[in-house]
Structures are given as structure tokens and as C-alpha cells.
Design an enzyme around this catalytic site. Structure first.
Site: not given
Length: 264
Positions: A57-61
Site C-alpha cells: 500500500m502506501s509504503v510504496s510512496k
């Protein structure tokens, strides 16, 4: 030594429960804890395994922004550069005047609602374009590369903080143009191949091949831990500076202007 979560008691509201019970109640798919370079806790749910990837999820950011820091250190782009310098498709759009730093800080003056409870919000339309949700709205662009230039302006860039995941996808597009490679190729060459990863990671793409860099990366549990440890060690992995130390320190530095932008 391994930590037994049954013997670790934590506060949950006004109650005290074992950490193992909290993990069980939260339907956690996988959990890892690393202390002083050693794995102290490693657990997998019924659908997970050490060699199975899971969407982060937003660890991708964080992966995307780390890649930006590496490319900046290589001189392939500058944080103060306007994004139109790299992506000519954005000339004459709401992104005119927006800088790479504005994307990193979520301070682009773009109208994009990320109200997940509203099925008509921009984020839900974005999901239809990306292929994450069935298309119910007619006339949508076929890819995110076509969709992002059409986002409307809501004011000047560099103003208040506004959490808009689409900005990370646009940042990935800028990185692709700056380095002349796909997002997956860049993450492979600059990060994944250098952190000692055991397994390939994956990234979700839309029908046109645009990477969902804001939340679509998938990786194994230990490799996610390796990425985190690279930051904890100021960018050093096996005596090699993988992520610029200055970049990591700058990300951790308290910036009063950013604090003010976040509180507006």
C-alpha cells in the site's frame, strides 16, 4: 532471541492484552520485528509465506520518494525543477509551475479529493482509470498518463499540505522521463538490487503500463524489512551507500515551513 508475543502485554484502550491477541484480532497477514540486525519476531498468516509477496500500500510512496532522492543525487533531476521540464504533456495544465518538491511534500495546487467514503470522489474515479474498480463513469481516459494532465488547478503550488496519492504517481512519471526508464526498471536498478532482496518485488500497472507508485508495490515481508533497515542505517547496506545519507537526514529534519503547511 525470539520474542514471544504471548508474553508481551500492551494497552488497548482501557484494557491490557497480549500482543499476540492484538495481532490475531487485527487479522494481520504478516509481521516482522528486527532489533540490532536480528529478527526477533516473524509471523505469517494463513495466506502468507516467506516467499510470497504482499501489497505494501502506501509504503510504496516511501519507495518512490527514496528513488527520487537517489536520482536527484545522480543529477538526473532537481527537487526545485518544475515537472513540466521532464513531462511535456503537463505544459498548459494545472501542474504548470509545480515542482518536484511540491509533489514530494503533497503541496501541489491540484483539485483531487481523497475522500474514500465518497464513491464519486476523485480517488474513486482514479481507481476506475487504473483498473482497480469497474468502470461506471463513461468517457474516462484510458490510462493514468492521460488522466493526470486533466486534473484541475485549485490554487497555487507550494501551499497547504493535502494528502493526494495521485501526486506520487505523477512523481513516478517524472522519474521515468528524467531517467529514461520505467518505474519498475528504476526501482530494480537503484533500490531492490542493492538492498540484498531475496525475491523480486512487483508493481501494479494500469492498462497503459503506468505504475501505481502510490500504493501498488508488492514485496515479501523480509524484503520490506530490508528496505526499512536501509533507512535506519542512513542508507548503508553491506558497507555500500545505497541511499544518499544527506537525503535521509533531510527527510528526518524538522522543517517549520512544512509543519505549518501540514497544519493549515
Amino acid at each position: 532471541d525470539a520474542i514471544d508475543l504471548d508474553g508481551v502485554v500492551v494497552n488497548v484502550g482501557e484494557q491490557r492484552q497480549s500482543a499476540a491477541a492484538v495481532v490475531e484480532a487485527s487479522n494481520t497477514d504478516a509481521l516482522i520485528m528486527v532489533h540490532q540486525g536480528r529478527i526477533r519476531v516473524e509471523q505469517y498468516g494463513a495466506t502468507m509465506a516467506p516467499n510470497r509477496t504482499h501489497i505494501v500500500m502506501s509504503v510504496s510512496k516511501s519507495v518512490t520518494s527514496t528513488l527520487a532522492g537517489i536520482l536527484i543525487s545522480e543529477g538526473l533531476l532537481g527537487s526545485s525543477d518544475v515537472v513540466t521540464r521532464y513531462v511535456p504533456e503537463l505544459v498548459g495544465t494545472g501542474f504548470d509551475g509545480c515542482t518536484v518538491q511540491d509533489l514530494l511534500d503533497f503541496r501541489a495546487g491540484i483539485a483531487f479529493s481523497e475522500d474514500y467514503a465518497d464513491l464519486d470522489a476523485d480517488v474513486r474515479i482514479y481507481e476506475q482509470v487504473a483498473g482497480h474498480r469497474p468502470r461506471t463513469k463513461p468517457g474516462l481516459p484510458s490510462t493514468l498518463y492521460d488522466y493526470m494532465p486533466g486534473l484541475a488547478s485549485r490554487g497555487h503550488h507550494g501551499g497547504a499540505f493535502d494528502y493526494q496519492s495521485i501526486l506520487t504517481d505523477l512523481l513516478a512519471w517524472v522519474l521515468e522521463c528524467a531517467a529514461g526508464a520505467t518505474f519498475a526498471e528504476l526501482v530494480t536498478s537503484r533500490i531492490w538490487s542493492r538492498i540484498g532482496a531475496e525475491f523480486d518485488a512487483e508493481v501494479t500497472v494500469d492498462p497503459g503500463g503506468c505504475a501505481l507508485a502510490d500504493g501498488g508495490i508488492c514485496a515479501t515481508l523480509r524484503d520490506v524489512a530490508r528496505f526499512g533497515l536501509a533507512h535506519l542505517e542512513r542508507g548503508v547496506v553491506a558497507d555500500r551507500q545505497v541511499v544518499p545519507r544527506a537525503w535521509i537526514l533531510e527527510c528526518a529534519r524538522r522543517d517549520e515551513e512544512l509543519v505549518d503547511a501540514y497544519q493549515r
